[in-house]
Design a protein around this motif. Structure first.
Motif, PDB file in Angstrom:
ATOM      1  N   ASP A  15      64.129 -77.081   2.709  1.00  0.00           N
ATOM      2  CA  ASP A  15      63.508 -77.057   4.021  1.00  0.00           C
ATOM      3  C   ASP A  15      64.744 -77.262   5.226  1.00  0.00           C
ATOM      4  OD1 ASP A  15      61.695 -76.284   6.280  1.00  0.00           O
ATOM      5  OD2 ASP A  15      60.918 -78.394   6.102  1.00  0.00           O
ATOM      6  N   MET A  16      65.144 -76.210   6.024  1.00  0.00           N
ATOM      7  CA  MET A  16      66.003 -76.144   6.865  1.00  0.00           C
ATOM      8  C   MET A  16      65.646 -76.588   8.154  1.00  0.00           C
ATOM      9  SD  MET A  16      68.907 -75.192   5.222  1.00  0.00           S
ATOM     10  CE  MET A  16      69.888 -74.835   6.749  1.00  0.00           C
ATOM     11  N   THR A  17      64.498 -76.910   8.466  1.00  0.00           N
ATOM     12  CA  THR A  17      63.839 -77.168   9.859  1.00  0.00           C
ATOM     13  C   THR A  17      64.400 -78.625  10.360  1.00  0.00           C
ATOM     14  OG1 THR A  17      61.974 -75.849   9.452  1.00  0.00           O
ATOM     15  CG2 THR A  17      61.893 -77.292  11.123  1.00  0.00           C
ATOM     16  N   PRO A  18      64.179 -79.330   9.309  1.00  0.00           N
ATOM     17  CA  PRO A  18      64.872 -80.923   9.914  1.00  0.00           C
ATOM     18  C   PRO A  18      66.268 -80.819  10.429  1.00  0.00           C
ATOM     19  CG  PRO A  18      63.668 -81.289   8.038  1.00  0.00           C
ATOM     20  CD  PRO A  18      63.589 -79.730   8.175  1.00  0.00           C
ATOM     21  N   ILE A  20      67.946 -78.265  11.240  1.00  0.00           N
ATOM     22  CA  ILE A  20      68.207 -77.555  12.659  1.00  0.00           C
ATOM     23  C   ILE A  20      67.723 -78.453  13.741  1.00  0.00           C
ATOM     24  CG2 ILE A  20      67.369 -75.545  14.243  1.00  0.00           C
ATOM     25  CD1 ILE A  20      67.479 -74.040  11.262  1.00  0.00           C
ATOM     26  N   ASP A  21      66.775 -79.032  13.568  1.00  0.00           N
ATOM     27  CA  ASP A  21      66.281 -79.984  14.693  1.00  0.00           C
ATOM     28  C   ASP A  21      67.263 -81.105  14.883  1.00  0.00           C
ATOM     29  OD1 ASP A  21      64.014 -78.736  14.842  1.00  0.00           O
ATOM     30  OD2 ASP A  21      62.773 -80.361  13.678  1.00  0.00           O
TER      31      ASP A  21
END
Length: 134
Positions: A15-18, A20-21
């Motif tokens: 999961d790349m979302t964290p 990028i955040d």
């Protein structure tokens, strides 16, 4: 029989979302932490002074070359326009500090004229730059 009948895909995903955040948070931190300083735009050789002190917050640097030319933010300006430029600067930054960076071979009269123009414009925090001596 079951082994051959149904095929499940057990591949792992990241999961790349964290990530990028975190990159955006770091970007915002570095933008906020960066100090924006106005430069005089000219290279001068400062004189030495035993009483020279480091100045933390400088809003504007005024450079005076050995030939007596005055530079503010990389642009050469006429000595008569220094007061008008300081008036504009103080309208933007009312408590702004000004440091005059004069070359050691600069005529004293030019430096005094720049000092006088800054004072007449209402600059309260005014300094002349020097190298720290031994």
């Amino acid at each position: 029989m079951r082994r051959f009948g149904s095929h499940t895909d057990d591949t792992a995903t990241i999961d790349m979302t964290p990530l990028i955040d975190m990159v955006f948070i770091l970007l915002i931190f570095f933008i906020v932490a960066t100090s924006f300083v106005r430069e005089s735009g000219v290279e001068v050789e400062r004189p030495q002074a035993a009483s020279a002190q480091s100045k933390e917050k400088v809003s504007m640097l005024v450079g005076v070359t050995g030939a007596g030319k005055v530079f503010i933010e990389g642009q050469e300006i006429d000595i008569q326009n220094v007061k008008a430029r300081m008036d504009t600067f103080l309208a933007e930054v009312p408590a702004g500090a000004v440091v005059i960076v004069a070359d050691k071979s600069c005529p004293t009269g030019i430096t005094v004229q720049v000092l006088d123009s800054c004072r007449l414009a209402g600059v309260k925090n005014l300094s002349v730059a020097a190298k720290a001596g031994n």
